[in-house]
Design a protein around this motif. Sequence first.
Motif, PDB file in Angstrom:
ATOM      1  N   LYS A  79     -23.504 -54.199 -22.851  1.00 57.05           N
ATOM      2  CA  LYS A  79     -24.555 -55.275 -22.316  1.00 57.05           C
ATOM      3  C   LYS A  79     -25.696 -55.342 -23.419  1.00 57.05           C
ATOM      4  CE  LYS A  79     -23.209 -54.272 -17.419  1.00 57.05           C
ATOM      5  NZ  LYS A  79     -22.995 -55.614 -16.703  1.00 57.05           N
TER       6      LYS A  79
ATOM      7  N   VAL B 260     -34.027 -53.984 -12.931  1.00 52.69           N
ATOM      8  CA  VAL B 260     -32.539 -53.655 -12.759  1.00 52.69           C
ATOM      9  C   VAL B 260     -32.171 -52.714 -13.810  1.00 52.69           C
ATOM     10  CG1 VAL B 260     -30.251 -54.791 -12.526  1.00 52.69           C
ATOM     11  CG2 VAL B 260     -32.289 -56.141 -11.839  1.00 52.69           C
TER      12      VAL B 260
ATOM     13  N   LYS C  63     -29.160 -51.185 -15.977  1.00 57.85           N
ATOM     14  CA  LYS C  63     -27.731 -51.366 -16.383  1.00 57.85           C
ATOM     15  C   LYS C  63     -27.489 -50.465 -17.551  1.00 57.85           C
ATOM     16  CE  LYS C  63     -28.142 -56.191 -15.421  1.00 57.85           C
ATOM     17  NZ  LYS C  63     -27.557 -57.528 -15.473  1.00 57.85           N
TER      18      LYS C  63
ATOM     19  N   VAL D 109     -24.683 -50.796 -12.721  1.00 59.14           N
ATOM     20  CA  VAL D 109     -25.613 -51.536 -12.421  1.00 59.14           C
ATOM     21  C   VAL D 109     -26.725 -51.091 -11.025  1.00 59.14           C
ATOM     22  CG1 VAL D 109     -26.706 -53.824 -11.785  1.00 59.14           C
ATOM     23  CG2 VAL D 109     -24.962 -53.611 -13.476  1.00 59.14           C
TER      24      VAL D 109
ATOM     25  N   VAL E 102     -30.084 -52.376  -8.745  1.00 62.10           N
ATOM     26  CA  VAL E 102     -31.120 -53.249  -8.443  1.00 62.10           C
ATOM     27  C   VAL E 102     -32.163 -52.284  -7.856  1.00 62.10           C
ATOM     28  CG1 VAL E 102     -32.111 -55.228  -7.400  1.00 62.10           C
ATOM     29  CG2 VAL E 102     -29.891 -55.087  -8.102  1.00 62.10           C
TER      30      VAL E 102
ATOM     31  N   GLU F 279     -33.892 -54.528 -17.116  1.00 65.77           N
ATOM     32  CA  GLU F 279     -34.003 -55.973 -16.854  1.00 65.77           C
ATOM     33  C   GLU F 279     -34.635 -56.515 -15.810  1.00 65.77           C
ATOM     34  OE1 GLU F 279     -30.201 -58.113 -17.960  1.00 65.77           O
ATOM     35  OE2 GLU F 279     -30.371 -58.843 -16.000  1.00 65.77           O
ATOM     36  N   GLU F 280     -35.299 -57.713 -16.178  1.00 64.02           N
ATOM     37  CA  GLU F 280     -36.170 -58.374 -14.860  1.00 64.02           C
ATOM     38  C   GLU F 280     -35.303 -58.814 -14.017  1.00 64.02           C
ATOM     39  OE1 GLU F 280     -37.890 -62.882 -15.349  1.00 64.02           O
ATOM     40  OE2 GLU F 280     -37.093 -62.061 -16.983  1.00 64.02           O
ATOM     41  N   TYR F 281     -35.786 -58.645 -12.690  1.00 63.78           N
ATOM     42  CA  TYR F 281     -35.173 -59.145 -11.433  1.00 63.78           C
ATOM     43  C   TYR F 281     -35.026 -60.348 -11.202  1.00 63.78           C
ATOM     44  CZ  TYR F 281     -34.243 -59.372  -6.325  1.00 63.78           C
ATOM     45  OH  TYR F 281     -33.630 -59.535  -5.181  1.00 63.78           O
ATOM     46  N   LEU F 282     -34.083 -60.885 -10.890  1.00 61.08           N
ATOM     47  CA  LEU F 282     -33.929 -62.467 -10.919  1.00 61.08           C
ATOM     48  C   LEU F 282     -33.227 -62.926  -9.468  1.00 61.08           C
ATOM     49  CD1 LEU F 282     -31.907 -63.268 -14.158  1.00 61.08           C
ATOM     50  CD2 LEU F 282     -34.397 -63.565 -13.583  1.00 61.08           C
TER      51      LEU F 282
ATOM     52  N   GLU G 136     -25.959 -66.510  -6.708  1.00 58.24           N
ATOM     53  CA  GLU G 136     -24.947 -66.104  -7.918  1.00 58.24           C
ATOM     54  C   GLU G 136     -23.787 -66.940  -7.731  1.00 58.24           C
ATOM     55  OE1 GLU G 136     -25.418 -61.233  -7.423  1.00 58.24           O
ATOM     56  OE2 GLU G 136     -24.022 -61.696  -9.025  1.00 58.24           O
TER      57      GLU G 136
ATOM     58  N   LYS H 297     -19.430 -59.330  -3.086  1.00 61.16           N
ATOM     59  CA  LYS H 297     -19.406 -57.932  -4.005  1.00 61.16           C
ATOM     60  C   LYS H 297     -19.348 -56.846  -2.917  1.00 61.16           C
ATOM     61  CE  LYS H 297     -20.350 -58.497  -8.471  1.00 61.16           C
ATOM     62  NZ  LYS H 297     -20.583 -60.092  -8.989  1.00 61.16           N
TER      63      LYS H 297
ATOM     64  N   MET I 254     -27.027 -66.165 -12.332  1.00 58.66           N
ATOM     65  CA  MET I 254     -27.909 -66.341 -11.118  1.00 58.66           C
ATOM     66  C   MET I 254     -28.720 -67.836 -11.229  1.00 58.66           C
ATOM     67  SD  MET I 254     -29.001 -64.606  -8.572  1.00 58.66           S
ATOM     68  CE  MET I 254     -29.353 -62.715  -8.688  1.00 58.66           C
TER      69      MET I 254
ATOM     70  N   LEU J  97     -26.784 -63.433 -15.812  1.00 58.94           N
ATOM     71  CA  LEU J  97     -26.748 -61.824 -15.547  1.00 58.94           C
ATOM     72  C   LEU J  97     -25.758 -61.056 -16.512  1.00 58.94           C
ATOM     73  CD1 LEU J  97     -26.504 -62.198 -11.706  1.00 58.94           C
ATOM     74  CD2 LEU J  97     -28.421 -62.093 -12.916  1.00 58.94           C
ATOM     75  N   GLU J  98     -24.651 -61.712 -16.757  1.00 52.00           N
ATOM     76  CA  GLU J  98     -23.824 -61.015 -17.611  1.00 52.00           C
ATOM     77  C   GLU J  98     -22.626 -61.743 -18.000  1.00 52.00           C
ATOM     78  OE1 GLU J  98     -20.926 -58.410 -15.666  1.00 52.00           O
ATOM     79  OE2 GLU J  98     -20.495 -59.837 -13.950  1.00 52.00           O
TER      80      GLU J  98
END
Length: 436
Positions: free
Chosen positions: A107, A145, A147, A157, A159, A189-192, A196, A218, A277, A286-287
């Motif tokens: 990542k 987040v 990761k 991951v 959150v 990472e910043e939360y978004l 999704e 998920k 996102m 996101l990935e």
Amino acid sequence: MKVLVVGGGGRENALVWKLSQSSSVDKIYCIPGNAGIAELAECPAIGGALDIQDNCALAKFAEARGIDLTVVGPEAPLVNGIVDEFEARGLPIFGPRRVGAKIEGSKSFAKEIMTRYGIPTGFGQVFVGYEEAVAYMKTHELPFVVKADGLAAGKGVTVAFDEKTALRALEDCFLKLKFGSAGEKVIIEEYLEGEEVSVLAFTDGRAVLAMVPAQDYKRVFDGDEGPNTGGMGSYSPVPAVTDEIYEEIVDKILKPTIRGLANEGLEYRGVLYGGLMLTAEGPRTLEFNCRFGDPETQAILPRFEGDLARVMLAVVEGKLAGHELHWFPDKCVTVVIASGGYPTDYKKGYEIGGLEDASRMDKVQIFHAGTLFSNGKVVTAGGRVLNVSALGSDFEEARERAYEAVGRIHFEGMHYRKDIALRAVESERRGRLSVG
Ligand code: AMP
Ligand code: GLY
């Protein structure tokens, strides 16, 4: 042409099924496969003699059988360099090489590429030590987040809405080494916020052909409750992805990423999967995954109109430019049927009933995930057992059809979500635009 598919889940069943419809395909092998795949392909490794992480053994198999095209489903063999091994022997194979698969396998590498080439994504910092990560966390505002850098079977991951959760995630990676070397580096990472969506594209390293969007579910229970799973259902297209948003995803995310990788000297071939996102400020990455999504593929491929083997071969040969993808306008809904207790503890070996009855339904396709033949019967052999995909002229019809088929299937303890694609039905009712 003889094709080998590597993998044995619902995604691979969908790939084998679509490939079996290609006029250029005469014979399909699948390793390891499952009971559903075995109806369409020869599965010489069912029962476990060939390991999909053994690049050399798989390449020898492909050489011995004169395989013209190998298609890799899961990420692990790609990250493990299966493509490099096959290419070194002159065997055509669909998927990125080890260095390209790092886009999913690391990542921090993905974040580096995104930052360098201006790909929209959340702000993220990479850490290699616990103390620095904690210091950063204490001076930045929650939520964020955490990761693990490497492959962690979807469990890397977290959150974090509170400090305790964030600390625990950092401890898991750095102190308890829960993810082994995959957790040696961590991204905070910043939360978004937003909806999704997954957009996958075929690419030969230059041309990029995006597929129709899909969305997966998920969490294990209705209403997105309970632990994360490998995916409990999916649908395609996604009403929230308007033409404009779709174009933005292709032009600002997928194409520049492939150009960026090419600029780094990595000719990325295969599927690039963008996990995105849809934020109020636009789509954010996101990935990336280096392969087809599971269970997105089971909702995307029933809509694919054309010769999948031809497209894949064009990717492998670097001749994708000039090809076009065509899609049926029907909507597709995929419901995953899992073993009771999945994703934690569950039992296997239960006989599955009603499969024939369900398969007889028009516009319904049943893809097997964790199944085996045992004493002439199809039995459960994994957490996710079956995927039921249904097409319909709208989401309501596709959804009703999928659930009617699910209702015909039974095995002890079976569990499935009852709210798959409900969101799509509701937005369809609200009359929003969709693409695909
Ligand atoms: P990933 O493996 O990076 O896709 O992360 C797994 C899941 O974590 C995603 O599907 C999202 O639900 C969630 N997630 C990852 N990154 C973020 C983020 N920056 N903000 C909010 N949720 C995220
Ligand atoms: N559906 C998520 C994935 O394939 O990674």
